[in-house]
Design an enzyme around this catalytic site. Structure first.
Site, mmCIF file in Angstrom:
data_model
loop_
_atom_site.group_PDB
_atom_site.id
_atom_site.type_symbol
_atom_site.label_atom_id
_atom_site.label_comp_id
_atom_site.label_asym_id
_atom_site.label_seq_id
_atom_site.Cartn_x
_atom_site.Cartn_y
_atom_site.Cartn_z
ATOM 1 N N SER A 1 7.981 4.207 6.513
ATOM 2 C CA SER A 1 6.653 4.539 5.988
ATOM 3 C C SER A 1 6.232 3.487 4.976
ATOM 4 O O SER A 1 7.020 3.092 4.115
ATOM 5 C CB SER A 1 6.680 5.919 5.317
ATOM 6 O OG SER A 1 5.468 6.171 4.628
ATOM 7 N N ARG A 2 4.993 3.025 5.085
ATOM 8 C CA ARG A 2 4.482 2.062 4.111
ATOM 9 C C ARG A 2 3.415 2.698 3.226
ATOM 10 O O ARG A 2 2.446 2.064 2.833
ATOM 11 C CB ARG A 2 3.949 0.802 4.803
ATOM 12 C CG ARG A 2 2.874 1.024 5.834
ATOM 13 C CD ARG A 2 2.497 -0.320 6.473
ATOM 14 N NE ARG A 2 1.417 -0.194 7.422
ATOM 15 C CZ ARG A 2 0.124 -0.218 7.083
ATOM 16 N NH1 ARG A 2 -0.221 -0.359 5.829
ATOM 17 N NH2 ARG A 2 -0.808 -0.102 8.004
ATOM 18 N N LYS B 1 5.807 -3.165 8.583
ATOM 19 C CA LYS B 1 6.903 -2.360 9.124
ATOM 20 C C LYS B 1 7.927 -3.210 9.867
ATOM 21 O O LYS B 1 9.008 -2.722 10.202
ATOM 22 C CB LYS B 1 6.353 -1.250 10.017
ATOM 23 C CG LYS B 1 5.636 -0.182 9.206
ATOM 24 C CD LYS B 1 5.625 1.178 9.846
ATOM 25 C CE LYS B 1 5.018 2.202 8.899
ATOM 26 N NZ LYS B 1 4.953 3.551 9.476
ATOM 27 N N ASP C 1 1.327 7.061 14.011
ATOM 28 C CA ASP C 1 -0.059 7.363 14.385
ATOM 29 C C ASP C 1 -0.932 6.116 14.436
ATOM 30 O O ASP C 1 -2.083 6.187 14.877
ATOM 31 C CB ASP C 1 -0.671 8.369 13.392
ATOM 32 C CG ASP C 1 -0.832 7.787 11.996
ATOM 33 O OD1 ASP C 1 -1.957 7.801 11.463
ATOM 34 O OD2 ASP C 1 0.163 7.308 11.415
ATOM 35 N N ASP D 1 7.392 7.787 11.375
ATOM 36 C CA ASP D 1 6.442 7.585 10.280
ATOM 37 C C ASP D 1 6.262 8.935 9.587
ATOM 38 O O ASP D 1 6.643 9.988 10.126
ATOM 39 C CB ASP D 1 5.124 7.062 10.852
ATOM 40 C CG ASP D 1 4.048 6.914 9.794
ATOM 41 O OD1 ASP D 1 4.350 6.421 8.695
ATOM 42 O OD2 ASP D 1 2.901 7.319 10.071
ATOM 43 N N LEU D 2 5.661 8.944 8.405
ATOM 44 C CA LEU D 2 5.437 10.194 7.676
ATOM 45 C C LEU D 2 3.984 10.657 7.779
ATOM 46 O O LEU D 2 3.686 11.664 8.413
ATOM 47 C CB LEU D 2 5.835 10.017 6.204
ATOM 48 C CG LEU D 2 7.333 9.844 5.917
ATOM 49 C CD1 LEU D 2 7.572 9.559 4.442
ATOM 50 C CD2 LEU D 2 8.105 11.077 6.362
ATOM 51 N N ASP D 3 3.049 9.905 7.168
ATOM 52 C CA ASP D 3 1.648 10.322 7.103
ATOM 53 C C ASP D 3 1.035 10.437 8.490
ATOM 54 O O ASP D 3 1.053 9.479 9.283
ATOM 55 C CB ASP D 3 0.833 9.325 6.276
ATOM 56 C CG ASP D 3 1.073 9.479 4.782
ATOM 57 O OD1 ASP D 3 1.755 10.442 4.389
ATOM 58 O OD2 ASP D 3 0.581 8.630 4.009
#
Length: 538
Positions: free
Chosen positions: A168-169, A204, A227, A113-115
């Site tokens: 990532s959404r 996802k 996360d 994931d990114l954030d």
């Protein structure tokens, strides 16, 4: 120079005795041999749980277990080892040709994931219009950078059979893709380093279905780091993907322990990999998840909702990085806490790995409700009335009081101290909202004509900015999910896109313009204001 303690921790290439230790050879804890016993409990929700002892009779159930988690209990005479974050790439074991070693089983696809996993802050928290500046307004987590550096340097050796992907959404996919081109690891951009990218709104499960199709890699040979344990990891684990919860960003300890667990499950010939790993069930010390648990310190209560019996406390001297959650049940007997109080508390982690606190003592009684004059209901003595009040900018003041906007959103739970049904005054600030066209576009999408938009977005004749102009009733406040903010019905009620919404939503009803506006200065948050009774509608 390779650190021996990292060899023991990661076990990528291990002496045979270490292999037996990691793969949990069946040794009875009562045998007196001093060898290690590892029992793995695979608990499936909402189905029955199964307890297995590695290396014993094959009593594992390979059927899918939605939302399953893994718990590991270990006993050993050996010492605990941890990873050196600062020298992660140097210490990560590379290769060996010794006859006494066994190769590490690695996943075929690592998905990130990114954030709040690779970088911080989350993109929705950045309220500006322009792309945030790399390493000034948005950063890679230190451990995440170290892990990416290792994967880059060892891509042609120990990770040659492993591919990298992003799922990532985020609502700001354009920003995310541009940032991937700007972040670099030793001269290689993340755009070039990570070939598989699924960056768009939605479930996802769709991201992973596309990854499986594009890579040809089955779910049980993937590991996913995110996360969000409840939504993202919960639904992805149902596909059979081994998932790892990173509540405070990807850490070297979580990464290494997840790789060890992946190997352990594969060596046990585990047919189902759809579990959610976390610091607790991986056996990591609590302070390795980012919070120094069990420490007594002092701070101020940032927010407390007496109706819902929970709040947040911020540590003295901190930079606001950690808001420690606490429930009323974790407040020492006899203490009555309020927002703004300075308290002594003990740090901890809750069941989802988030920072939490136990309130031990009240150090001063200067609550924000006393300092700011905040009130929860009207004081109607004399010819004036004292009521809670908040300030907004145009055109949202008009949209609220004309009944077009029925939900107000903020990035803090500003209205939560007010009981649902409380009457609140509305102040119109001098400064207009920064983007006047954005709400107009939302109103057009909802079917309003330009003439109607102008009518409902404009202050009535005789009503001026810098005044208390209306009264309304606040309802329930809740913390919305990204899915909720994606919902077109909620966007219509807020008159904003998902990107422009705050996280906390409050229902608004019974809006009315005052009979005459009252000149007054605005203040942040909820504050106390006084208006003549004659200005209120009957």
């Amino acid at each position: 120079m390779i650190s021996p303690r990292l060899i023991l921790l990661l076990g990528f290439w291990l002496p045979s005795v270490c292999v037996a230790w990691m793969t949990s050879s069946p040794v009875s804890s009562g045998s007196g041999s001093g060898e290690r016993t590892m029992t793995t409990s695979l608990s499936a929700k909402p189905y029955a749980s199964i307890s297995t002892t590695s290396g014993g009779d094959d009593n594992k159930n390979s059927s899918p277990k939605p939302y399953a988690s893994i718990g590991t209990s270990s006993e050993s005479t050996g010492s605990t080892t941890t990873m050196n974050n600062n020298n992660f790439d140097e210490n990560f074991i590379s290769s060996s040709t010794s006859a006494s070693v066994t190769p590490m089983v690695r996943p075929k696809l690592l998905v990130f994931d990114l954030d709040n996993t690779l970088w911080t802050p989350e993109l929705y928290q950045i309220r500006q219009r322009q792309l945030p500046q790399v390493n000034e307004e948005i950063w890679l987590f230190e451990d995440a950078r170290a892990i990416l550096r290792h994967l880059l340097h060892e891509k042609d050796s120990i990770w040659e059979d492993t591919e990298l992907a992003i799922a990532s959404r985020t609502h700001k996919g354009d920003w995310a893709n541009k940032l991937l081109k700007q972040f670099n690891i030793d001269g290689t951009t993340l755009e070039d380093m990570i070939p598989h990218k699924e960056i768009y709104k939605g479930s996802k499960k769709e991201h992973f279905a596309n990854l499986r199709e594009s890579t040809g890699i089955p779910y049980h040979e993937m590991v996913f780091f995110d996360d969000d344990a409840t939504m993202n990891l919960g639904e992805v684990s149902q596909l059979g993907v081994l998932c790892c919860h990173c509540p405070r960003g990807l850490t070297t300890d979580l990464f290494a322990a997840s790789m060890m667990k992946y190997q352990s499950l594969k060596q046990e010939d585990e047919k189902w990999m759809g579990y959610v790993l976390n610091g607790q069930n991986l056996g990591l010390p609590e302070d390795k998840t980012g919070v120094d648990a069990g420490r007594q310190t002092t701070g101020r209560i940032k927010y407390f909702n007496s109706a819902k019996k929970f709040g947040f406390v911020v540590e003295d001297g901190g930079k606001g990085k950690d808001d420690y959650f606490f429930h009323e049940s974790k407040v020492a007997n006899g203490l009555q806490v309020e927002s703004g109080m300075r308290v002594a508390f003990e740090t901890a982690l809750d069941g989802q790995g988030r920072p939490s606190a136990a309130i031990l003592e009240i150090l001063d009684n200067k609550s924000s409700s006393k300092n700011s004059g905040r009130v929860s209901k009207a004081n109607t003595g004399g010819n004036n009335v004292e009521m809670p009040c908040f300030s907004m900018s145009q055109p949202f003041v008009s949209l609220l009081l004309n009944g077009i906007k029925t939900v107000e959103t903020r990035n803090n739970p500003m209205f939560s101290d007010l009981e649902p049904g409380t009457k609140v005054l509305l102040h119109c600030g001098f400064k207009d909202w920064r983007d006047q066209e954005a709400p107009r576009q939302e109103l057009r999408k909802a079917g309003f004509t330009d003439e109607e938009i102008e009518k409902y977005s404009t202050l009535p004749k005789g009503v001026s900015k810098g005044s208390i102009v209306g009264i309304l009733t606040v309802g329930e406040t809740w913390k919305s999910t990204a899915y909720e903010r994606d919902d077109e019905d909620l966007q219509r009620k807020v008159v904003a896109t998902a990107d422009d919404m705050g996280v906390y939503c409050t229902e608004i009803s019974n809006p009315q313009w005052l009979k005459r506006s009252v000149k007054a200065r605005g203040s942040p948050g909820i504050y106390s204001a006084t208006v003549p009774k004659s200005s209120l509608s009957s």
